[in-house]
Structure formats: C-alpha cells, structure tokens
Design a protein around this motif. Structure first.
Motif, PDB file in Angstrom:
ATOM      1  N   GLN A 453      55.777 114.990 101.675  1.00  0.00           N
ATOM      2  CA  GLN A 453      55.285 113.965 103.032  1.00  0.00           C
ATOM      3  C   GLN A 453      56.352 113.312 103.311  1.00  0.00           C
ATOM      4  N   ILE A 454      55.999 112.648 104.664  1.00  0.00           N
ATOM      5  CA  ILE A 454      56.849 111.775 105.359  1.00  0.00           C
ATOM      6  C   ILE A 454      56.395 110.330 104.599  1.00  0.00           C
ATOM      7  N   ILE A 478      50.514 111.722 109.033  1.00  0.00           N
ATOM      8  CA  ILE A 478      51.598 111.102 109.553  1.00  0.00           C
ATOM      9  C   ILE A 478      51.451 109.635 109.352  1.00  0.00           C
ATOM     10  N   PRO A 479      52.673 108.988 108.938  1.00  0.00           N
ATOM     11  CA  PRO A 479      52.434 107.522 108.485  1.00  0.00           C
ATOM     12  C   PRO A 479      52.269 106.597 109.814  1.00  0.00           C
ATOM     13  N   ALA A 480      51.071 106.734 110.490  1.00  0.00           N
ATOM     14  CA  ALA A 480      50.885 105.928 111.551  1.00  0.00           C
ATOM     15  C   ALA A 480      51.427 104.412 111.559  1.00  0.00           C
ATOM     16  N   ALA A 481      51.311 103.640 110.593  1.00  0.00           N
ATOM     17  CA  ALA A 481      51.512 102.449 110.708  1.00  0.00           C
ATOM     18  C   ALA A 481      52.884 102.251 110.679  1.00  0.00           C
ATOM     19  N   SER A 500      48.881 117.118 108.706  1.00  0.00           N
ATOM     20  CA  SER A 500      47.404 117.205 108.922  1.00  0.00           C
ATOM     21  C   SER A 500      46.998 115.809 109.152  1.00  0.00           C
ATOM     22  N   GLY A 501      45.577 115.561 109.355  1.00  0.00           N
ATOM     23  CA  GLY A 501      44.997 114.475 109.533  1.00  0.00           C
ATOM     24  C   GLY A 501      44.867 113.716 110.739  1.00  0.00           C
ATOM     25  N   LYS A 508      51.448 104.120 121.800  1.00  0.00           N
ATOM     26  CA  LYS A 508      52.928 104.482 121.113  1.00  0.00           C
ATOM     27  C   LYS A 508      53.108 105.834 120.718  1.00  0.00           C
ATOM     28  N   PHE A 509      51.814 106.515 120.428  1.00  0.00           N
ATOM     29  CA  PHE A 509      51.941 107.906 120.018  1.00  0.00           C
ATOM     30  C   PHE A 509      52.089 108.767 121.181  1.00  0.00           C
TER      31      PHE A 509
END
Length: 593
Positions: A453-454, A478-481, A500-501, A508-509
């Motif tokens: 994972q990231i 994805i580590p959005a924060a 996934s997710g 920002k995305f």
C-alpha cells in the motif's frame, strides 16, 4: 553700518569648497569627447542611458566613461546591458588610451570593426551578447596589449583565418554561441589559459596543435560538428582544469593518456559516439569533481579503480551500455551530490549505500535491470540533503576569475532533489522511509513490480512536486488526506495498479485527470451525493458539478472529455514503454555543468 571687511575664516571656507569642486572634476580630452559623441550619434538609446553625454568637458559626468587623471584621455568605456542598438562606430578606434571596452548585453549590430594599432592600450574587449555579424577580422590580433577577448553570443559567421594569431598576452578568448564554421583554429594564441569555441559549426577533427598549449586551463568546444577521436596527446595539457568536448560526433575510446590532465576538476564528454570500456585511467584524476560521460556507447562495468576519485560531486553515466552491478567503487565517492546511471544494463540489487551519501541530492537509477526490494529498514540512514536543507535548485554555475594569470573556479552546485528508480525489476513493498524525506521534490518508482500500500502519512513531503507510482501492483486505498496535503504537487500518476476504494470529490484530485487513476478497476471516483463511478468512467464525467465560481461544466464538454480519455487509456496500454518517456518523463534532467 555693516562691516565691509571680509571674514578671513569665510574666505578660507570658500577657497576650500572651490578646491574640492575642482578636484572632483576631470576635463575630458576634446578629441576623445568628439569620438564619443560620434559613437553616440549612430546609436538608438531607448532607455536614455547616455543622456549625460551632452558634451560637458567634465569626464566624471559621462555615464560609463573613465578618464586618466593625468591626460584626460578615456581609459575605460563600460556600457553593458543598456539596450543600446545600432552599429559600432569606427570612432572607437580614435581613443588611443582605451584599456577596457565593455559593450556587452546590448543589441549592437553591423560587423566587427577593425580596431587599428592606434588603440595600442586596449587590454579587455567584451562585445558579447549582441547581434554583431560577419567574420572575425584578422586585424584584431594586431592589438598587442589584449589580454581578454569575449565575442560570445553574437551572429559571427564564416571560418577563422589561420592568420588570426594573438600575442602571448592574450589569456582569454571566447567565441562561443556564434555561427562560426570550418576547421577548428589550431594556433589562435600560444599563451591562452581559457579558450571557448562551443556552440558553433566547427567541423573536422580536434587539432593536435591545441594539445601543445600546455598552459591551457579551460577548453570547451562543445556543441559543434567534430568527428574523429580525442587526440592521444591530450595528456600534454597538464594545467587543464576544465575540458568540455560534449555534443559532437567524436568516436573511439577515451584515451588512457587523459590521466596526464591530473589537475582536471571538470570533464564533459557526453553526447558523442565514444565506445569501449570506461577507462580506469580516469582514476588518476583524483581531484575530479564533475564527470559527464552520458549518451555515448560505453560498455563494460564501472571499474573498481574509480574508487580513487573521492572528490567526485556530480557523475552522469546515463544512456550507455554499462553492465554488471552498482559496485563498491561508487560507494567511495563520499562527496557525491548527484548520480545518474539511467538507461544502461546494470543489474543486481540496489545497494543500501546508494541512498546514504551524506550530501546527495539527486539519484537516478532508472531504465536498468535492478531487481529485488528497495533497501531499507528501521535503521536506514537516509541522506542528509534529502532531509530538507532548504536550498533553492538552479543549475550549477561555473564562475571563472582571472587573477595573476590563473583561473580560479568557484561554483554554486544545485540540482533538483529527487529519486528515480523507474523502469527496473524492483519488487516488494515501498519502504516507509522513502515517504519521509522532507526535501524531496520528485519521486518516480513507475514501471516496476512493487506491491503493498501507499503509506498514509505524507506530511513530511511538503516540497514534493512530482509523484509517479504508475505501472506497479500497488493495492489498497489512495491516501487522500496525505496527497491533499501536498500543496506543491504538480504531477501525480497512480495509474495501472490495483488500487481500490474512493477517490474523493475534490478539485485537488480532479486536476490530475485524465490518466492519474486509470487502469485501477477497483477505484471509485466520487461523482455526486448519489454515489461514485469507476475511475475510467469518472474521468469523462464532469468533474461536472464543481461548485463555486467555476460553475457547471457542459454536458458536451464532459462527453468529449470521456471519449478523449478513453482513447488515451487505450493508446497508453499498447504503447506503455514509449508513453512513459513521452507523456510522463521519468526524471528531471540533471543540471547542466
């Protein structure tokens, strides 16, 4: 009745003031005054820089003019960077005491005047960065007092006459960035310390006669059309500190005799057709700081004797045919700040010491066959310069000062801070330390076989501008924060993984569409309050309901965007390897030395 007798103290004060006024003025010789006015009459002075040239007999009021205290003759005319345009008037040849003429960084045109022997004192001539055309007249060599001539960055053409030979006094000659052609001049000045003929159209081979100038300390003929081999007599240049033969078509091997240039600090042979193995003779250059052999056809392994080059700060061996492992010779370059071995055939594991140089700022191992995991554990010693020294990152600057007929090299070494391991066979998880380097500006791990994972915590990467983890097998969310907190991030590519997710509905995305999240079937991009869509579908949908001043995106624009994104994705799948270099460059280029 008032006292009419003069006050003795007042008279003394007036005489003192008059004496001071007279001492601060200096009468300009009338003949030189007329010559300067003739020169001005042919110019367009867009910024009124010569508004003080009114004919005033006081030399100190003339901008850029210095006169002799004894004779009133002009000894210095210095008008750099004043946006002056027009031809060089021959009246400048009527300044017999002129020692310095600096008209650089203007827009002067016409041909180079034939300064005659009347300007017998001229020692420094700088007409660089103008628009002067025509050839270089041989009569300029008749100025026997010349010690420095800079005609760089003009429009000079034609070949240089073999009769152009300066006296032993000339120590600096710069003809770079013109359109000069023909053979390389072999004997322009026997006493030269600095010779720059770069970025012209010279052709043929490097004259052997140049290697007889054993006082030469800096020589550049980069960016020409040279062929043939490096002369075997290159080692005769025992005073040489900087040698740049880059961007030509020079072939053959690097001669063993180059070890005779034992004072070399900077060696650039990049972008040629050099072949053979990397000569261990370079190890004799134990003071070498900058080495660029990139974009050649060098083969074999990095020779272990190169461990002796402990002063190396910048090494570029990219785009060759080097094989073997990243051996211990590299580990001994303890002063290393920048290393690129990209685009070779190196293999084996990436050694842990590759990231532990105390001053390294840029590391590029991309486009090789390195395999195994990225090294690192709890005791990993990341480089200090990756830990945010706060330095800006312009290219390296080489400053040359001529003092007592010696060249003294001063430089400010800067490069973009980053790591590029893309295009290898790396596997395993991405170590946590790699996402905890505050000074990092780019990180490229694309086109490998990385899993896991990231990391969610990216708060230490505040200077990160580019992140490419595409074409791996990364999973999880994805580590959005974490990514939202990267305020300087300009480029993001997480495509073609197994992520996934949910991708949050944030500008920002969305600004990284299209392509940043493609090829992740498990990703769901938040579209509106009713739910989300798959990444491929969402790329063509509006970003549509973005609120605020931006308003609504039209349905037609969304539809077109979807079609374009679909085809981009298809092309990327079929042309994955070329697309990597064409669309998303794998690294920032190394600083030009």
């Amino acid at each position: 009745m008032a006292d009419r007798n003069p006050n003795p103290n007042s008279l003394r004060l007036q005489l003192l003031l008059l004496q001071l006024l007279l001492s601060n003025s200096l009468e300009l010789h009338p003949l030189d005054r007329d010559s300067l006015l003739d020169f001005k009459s042919q110019l367009s002075d867009h910024t009124a820089s010569l508004s003080t040239w009114t004919g005033d007999p006081d030399c100190t009021t003339w901008t850029g003019v210095t006169c002799s205290n004894r004779t009133g003759r002009v000894t210095r005319l210095s008008l750099p960077g004043l946006s002056l345009s027009g031809p060089l008037h021959p009246s400048l040849s009527r300044l017999p005491s002129l020692q310095t003429l600096d008209l650089s960084s203007n827009n002067l045109s016409g041909t180079l005047p034939c300064f005659n022997a009347a300007v017998r004192s001229l020692a420094y001539l700088n007409l660089s960065r103008n628009s002067i055309a025509g050839g270089v007249p041989t009569c300029i060599a008749s100025l026997k007092a010349l010690s420095a001539v800079d005609l760089s960055s003009n429009g000079l053409r034609y070949s240089i006459s073999p009769r152009l030979v300066f006296s032993d006094r000339l120590i600096l000659l710069d003809f770079s960035a013109n359109s000069l052609s023909g053979p390389v001049p072999a004997r322009v000045g026997p006493g030269l310390l600095f010779l720059d003929l770069s970025n012209n159209g010279f052709s043929g081979e490097i004259p052997v006669e140049l290697t007889e100038m054993n006082g030469l300390q800096s020589f550049s003929i980069a960016g020409n059309r040279l062929t043939g081999e490096i002369p075997a007599t290159i080692g005769n240049l025992t005073s040489l500190q900087s040698l740049d033969l880059s961007r030509n078509s020079i072939s053959g091997s690097i001669p063993l005799s180059i070890s005779g240039c034992f004072q070399l600090l900077r060696l650039k042979l990049d972008h040629n057709n050099l072949s053979g193995v990397l000569q261990p003779g370079i190890a004799a250059l134990d003071g070498l700081r900058f080495l660029d052999l990139s974009h050649n056809a060098l083969a074999g392994e990095i020779p272990l004797p190169l461990a002796g080059c402990r002063s190396l700060e910048s090494v570029d061996l990219s785009s060759n045919g080097l094989t073997g492992e990243l051996n211990g010779a590299v580990e001994k370059w303890t002063e290393l700040r920048e290393l690129s071995v990209a685009g070779n055939r190196l293999s084996g594991p990436v050694p842990g010491w590759a990231f532990s140089f105390p001053s390294v700022r840029s590391l590029d191992l991309s486009g090789n066959n390195f395999s195994g995991p990225i090294p690192g554990d709890g005791d990993f010693n990341a480089s200090a310069d990756f830990n945010d020294r706060g330095d800006p990152a312009p290219v390296e600057i080489l400053v040359i000062d001529i003092v007592d007929r010696q060249l003294r090299f001063n430089y400010v070494f800067k490069s973009t801070v980053g790591i590029d391991l893309s295009g290898n066979l790396l596997s395993g998880e991405i170590p946590e330390w790699l996402f905890g380097l505050p000074g990092l500006e780019y990180l490229n791990l694309s086109y490998n076989a990385l899993v896991g994972q990231i990391p969610a915590d990216l708060k230490n990467m505040g200077r990160l501008k580019s992140l490419d983890l595409s074409h791996n097998s990364l999973s999880g969310e994805i580590p959005a924060a974490g990514i939202s907190g990267l305020r300087e991030l300009k480029s993001l590519n997480l495509s073609y993984n197994r992520l996934s997710g949910l991708v949050p509905r944030e500008e920002k995305f969305y600004r990284f569409f299209p392509g940043a999240f493609a090829g992740n079937p498990g990703l769901c991009v938040e579209y509106n309050s009713e739910g989300c869509r798959g990444a491929a579908e969402a790329e063509g949908m509006a970003v549509g309901a973005v609120e605020g001043d931006k308003g609504l995106v039209s349905v037609w624009a969304c539809w077109i965007s979807g079609v374009v994104s679909f085809y981009v994705s298809v092309v990327a799948m079929f042309l994955a390897a070329p697309a990597r270099n064409f669309i998303l460059p794998s690294s920032f280029s190394m600083a030009e030395m």
